[in-house]
Design a protein around this motif. Structure first.
Motif, mmCIF file in Angstrom:
data_model
loop_
_atom_site.group_PDB
_atom_site.id
_atom_site.type_symbol
_atom_site.label_atom_id
_atom_site.label_comp_id
_atom_site.label_asym_id
_atom_site.label_seq_id
_atom_site.Cartn_x
_atom_site.Cartn_y
_atom_site.Cartn_z
ATOM 1 N N THR A 176 -13.165 48.671 69.903
ATOM 2 C CA THR A 176 -13.509 47.255 70.028
ATOM 3 C C THR A 176 -13.519 46.561 68.661
ATOM 4 N N TRP B 151 -18.915 40.026 70.676
ATOM 5 C CA TRP B 151 -19.772 39.731 71.835
ATOM 6 C C TRP B 151 -19.502 38.333 72.371
ATOM 7 N N ASN C 71 -16.653 39.309 74.884
ATOM 8 C CA ASN C 71 -17.639 39.871 75.812
ATOM 9 C C ASN C 71 -17.848 41.369 75.595
ATOM 10 N N GLU C 72 -17.779 41.810 74.326
ATOM 11 C CA GLU C 72 -18.011 43.216 74.001
ATOM 12 C C GLU C 72 -19.520 43.458 73.931
ATOM 13 N N MET C 73 -20.000 44.329 74.789
ATOM 14 C CA MET C 73 -21.432 44.608 74.838
ATOM 15 C C MET C 73 -21.724 45.991 74.260
#
Length: 303
Positions: A106, A268, A272-274
């Motif tokens: 990511t 994030w 939308n990287e959590m």
């Protein structure tokens, strides 16, 4: 001087922001264009944009004859070429590893692991005669522990990506140390300009032999390339260079460490990287390691 120091630190903060956010367009571009072709476009165009900036800053320096006295720095392009080419090679190698890694990991993780180069600089510098102290080792211990928490050993492809970013951090640390020696004798902006162009050309040659890049793929990835060449290459580097004269070293290293935080936040916010709790703890430990190391070395181990 105080006002100039604040202005310098704002410029450094903007540079860290541009570099941190850059991991988002770098990641997005991988859906449309091959990694080496992407690097070729961003660095060649970024280097070309830097050419007029070099002449603009040179004219400002000439207009202020009191600036830069005591430093015998060469401002001749031909003299800067060998050093710039060497830096371009290291930049090519590090950027290739980093960009390919984004196919597997990511943007946020890549940003945080890339920040590890800040810790590797004083360690690799030991072999070149630079001094360091126990704070560096404490910082590295914390960061490695954080890296262990951040690594997900169940995701094989992501782990491969993380290891590639880690390898790129080593290369970037070597590049920083090489640049540190060269800027004492050669104009920093001319070195940068040459290194970007050499890196771009090497990326283009490597892309021709290993990828199936097309002009259409570059058009499809136009906005990420545009962001990288303007903000991440031309502006961020120029801001960093202009800020170095007035920013306090202890503040500068802390500000540059924020690049990793910006990368995580951008991943994030835009992708939308959590991160789970374990990964967040890992990032926190890595950031703490960077800050501890530089707190102990703020007088400069390689400047």
């Amino acid at each position: 001087m105080k006002r100039k120091q604040v202005q310098a630190e704002i410029l450094l903060l903007l540079a860290a922001l541009f570099w941190g956010v850059a991991f988002v367009p770098q990641k997005i571009a991988m859906a449309d264009i091959e990694p080496l072709a992407f690097n070729a476009w961003r660095f060649i165009l970024g280097g070309l944009i830097l050419v007029p900036i070099v002449y603009w800053l040179s004219s400002r320096r000439d207009a202020q004859p009191g600036e830069g006295k005591g430093r015998q720095v060469t401002h001749v392009w031909r003299a800067c070429l060998p050093g710039g080419a060497l830096l371009g090679f290291w930049l090519f190698l590090g950027s290739a590893l980093q960009q390919v890694s984004l196919l597997y990991t990511t943007a946020g993780r890549a940003g945080f692991i890339t920040g590890f180069y800040l810790l590797l600089v004083p360690v690799i510098g030991l072999s070149l005669g630079y001094k360091t102290n126990r704070w560096t080792w404490v910082g590295i211990g914390l960061a490695l522990f954080g890296l262990y928490w951040l690594a997900d050993f169940s995701e094989e492809s992501q782990l491969v990506g993380d290891l590639m970013v880690f390898a790129s951090a080593f290369v970037f640390a070597i590049q920083v140390l090489t640049a540190d020696r060269l800027v004492k004798r050669y104009d920093a902006l001319r070195l940068a300009c040459i290194q970007f162009l050499i890196c771009g050309l090497l990326s283009a040659v490597a892309s021709v032999f290993t990828e199936e890049a097309t002009l259409q793929s570059a058009i499809d990835a136009a906005w990420p390339i545009t962001y990288m060449m303007i903000f991440s290459t031309a502006l961020a580097f120029t801001f960093q260079l202009l800020a170095q004269r007035y920013a306090a070293p202890s503040h500068a290293t802390v500000i540059m460490s924020l690049e990793a935080v910006f990368a995580l936040a951008a991943g994030w916010l835009f992708l939308n990287e959590m991160l789970n709790t374990t990964e967040l703890i890992g990032c926190g430990l890595m950031l703490a390691g960077m800050l501890v190391s530089h707190y102990g070395n703020h007088s400069g181990t390689h400047h």
